[in-house]
Design an enzyme around this catalytic site. Structure first.
Site, PDB file in Angstrom:
ATOM      1  N   SER A 117      -4.362  15.997  -7.365  1.00  0.00           N
ATOM      2  CA  SER A 117      -3.590  14.986  -6.629  1.00  0.00           C
ATOM      3  C   SER A 117      -3.332  13.721  -7.430  1.00  0.00           C
ATOM      4  O   SER A 117      -2.566  12.855  -6.968  1.00  0.00           O
ATOM      5  CB  SER A 117      -4.301  14.620  -5.319  1.00  0.00           C
ATOM      6  N   LYS A 138       0.203  12.588  -7.912  1.00  0.00           N
ATOM      7  CA  LYS A 138       0.949  11.696  -7.020  1.00  0.00           C
ATOM      8  C   LYS A 138       1.165  10.308  -7.632  1.00  0.00           C
ATOM      9  O   LYS A 138       2.039   9.564  -7.175  1.00  0.00           O
ATOM     10  CB  LYS A 138       0.232  11.585  -5.674  1.00  0.00           C
ATOM     11  N   SER A 148      -3.351  10.753   0.476  1.00  0.00           N
ATOM     12  CA  SER A 148      -3.099  11.844  -0.466  1.00  0.00           C
ATOM     13  C   SER A 148      -2.337  12.987   0.201  1.00  0.00           C
ATOM     14  O   SER A 148      -2.600  14.169  -0.042  1.00  0.00           O
ATOM     15  CB  SER A 148      -4.420  12.363  -1.070  1.00  0.00           C
ATOM     16  N   LYS A 178      -6.364   6.699  -8.153  1.00  0.00           N
ATOM     17  CA  LYS A 178      -6.121   7.915  -7.378  1.00  0.00           C
ATOM     18  C   LYS A 178      -7.196   8.962  -7.648  1.00  0.00           C
ATOM     19  O   LYS A 178      -7.667   9.119  -8.765  1.00  0.00           O
ATOM     20  CB  LYS A 178      -4.753   8.501  -7.738  1.00  0.00           C
TER      21      LYS A 178
END
Length: 402
Positions: free
Chosen positions: A77, A80, A142, A244
């Protein structure tokens, strides 16, 4: 002897006068700050649990420590962050707006929504939400569904959006990355490296601070669902404001983190860790180590003269040299005074010279190793001199030739 004795004597006299104003580029010397005497070596970085990791200084882009930093890994993720960068860049270009209604399509809902094993945002299928709200659902929660919906809005499809991701990644300098989706679920040919992810985090902070600020939001509510940001460091360290997390079976537990203490910002990337807790512990240890043992210095300001060089055949006798952007360097604490700057410039410069023209390079070394270098540019233009000036300089260039 190239000339007759009388002419030679005249030439030597003139040369002695001209030499007073002759200035080959002077080596700049930064003013040392207070430094520790005979500073001890920097201890090794903390032991990190993971397949690859890196610690980077934000201001300079220098890698302070790392392991397997160029090994191919799955970004999960953390992908992203690249999605956020594309959205911010396209918004800056005027192609989309934060108020755009973004549709949570059935495809986005089915592929990334609550019915899947991944993270989801909770936006209702076949309903719209403002782009900025959808983006926060992607960043904080997320949400894979939000990432897909945003990709469809920006580029029409995930495939088209992935093309944008790769184009912007190349512009950032991510030389070993390739993206095929906006969310990070495992797919063939979807990969990156720890170094590239650190460069991405640095680019997001630098280029789009507003978009970056979404990463420090601790929790976000969509309808009846409130979800917490999975970056545990947001609760543990007030200096941390991003970036993140990521996780799936192929990637392990990953965390790209960034913190700022005083004027110094660091970016850490830990990939392939064993648990949510371990990635946070290791990232915290890396940041603490970096802040404790390294410091960032501004050596030269942009567009300020740091040297000058003789110019032949010009209306002016010399050109001032400097750097186009501030030159910063990261050093172990206590070693600032041991920096050794040097310059590589042409021995002979001939007018005309344009303002901003690259003239040479300034380098900074520490203990015999070059740790930073930047192009030297002309800070002022030097127009071509008149006929007699050019003729006179031509003679002296010939006279001084070996």
């Amino acid at each position: 002897m190239k000339v007759r004795p009388r002419l030679a004597a005249l030439a030597l006299a003139a040369l002695a006068t001209a030499a007073v104003g002759f200035a080959i580029a002077q080596t700049p010397a930064p003013q040392p700050a207070t430094a520790l005497s005979d500073a001890l070596p920097v201890p090794p970085p903390p032991k990190i649990t993971g397949t690859a990791w890196v610690l980077m200084d934000y201001a300079t882009g220098q890698v302070l420590a790392g392991e397997n930093i160029d090994a191919r890994v799955e970004p999960a993720s953390i992908t992203k962050v690249m999605t956020s960068y594309v959205i911010a860049a396209e918004m800056k270009a005027g192609k989309i707006k934060p108020t755009d209604p973004v549709m949570m399509s059935e495809h986005a809902w089915r592929e990334g929504g609550a019915g899947t094993e991944g993270s989801y945002s909770g936006f209702e299928v076949n309903q719209t939400a403002p782009l900025v709200e959808m983006e926060k659902g992607m960043v904080v929660q997320s949400g894979n569904d939000a990432a897909i919906a945003l990709a469809e809005h920006v580029a029409g499809s995930e495939d088209a959006f992935a093309s944008l991701m790769n184009a912007y990644a190349a512009r950032i300098g991510m030389k070993a990355s390739h993206f095929v989706n906006p969310h990070g679920l495992s797919e063939e040919n979807h990969y990156t490296t720890a170094r590239d992810l650190a460069l991405l985090g640095r680019a997001l902070v630098r280029d789009f601070p507003e978009a970056y600020s979404y990463n420090k939001i601790k929790e976000y509510t969509v309808g009846p669902i409130t979800q917490r940001n999975r970056n545990l460091l947001l609760w543990r360290d007030p200096s941390v404001d991003g970036i993140k997390t990521g996780h799936h079976s192929g990637a392990g537990y990953c965390l790209m983190a960034s913190g700022k203490r005083g004027d110094q910002r660091l970016i850490s990337v830990v990939m392939g860790s064993t648990s949510e807790s371990q990635r946070a512990v290791d990232s915290q240890a890396l940041l603490n180590w970096g802040f404790r043992f390294y410091e960032t210095h501004r050596l030269y300001e942009a567009s300020k003269a740091i040297a000058k060089q003789k110019v032949w055949k010009g209306q002016a006798e010399e050109v001032q040299l400097g750097v186009a952007e501030p030159m910063l360097v990261s050093t172990p604490r206590g070693k600032y005074a041991r920096l050794k700057p040097s310059m590589d410039v042409p021995k002979t410069l001939i007018a005309p010279i344009k303002q901003g023209q690259k003239i040479g390079t300034v380098k900074v070394s520490l203990d015999g190793k070059v740790i930073a270098q930047r192009p030297l540019i002309a800070l002022n233009a030097v127009e071509e001199g008149g006929f007699f000036k050019r003729l006179w300089d031509e003679f002296w260039m010939w006279w001084e030739a070996p």
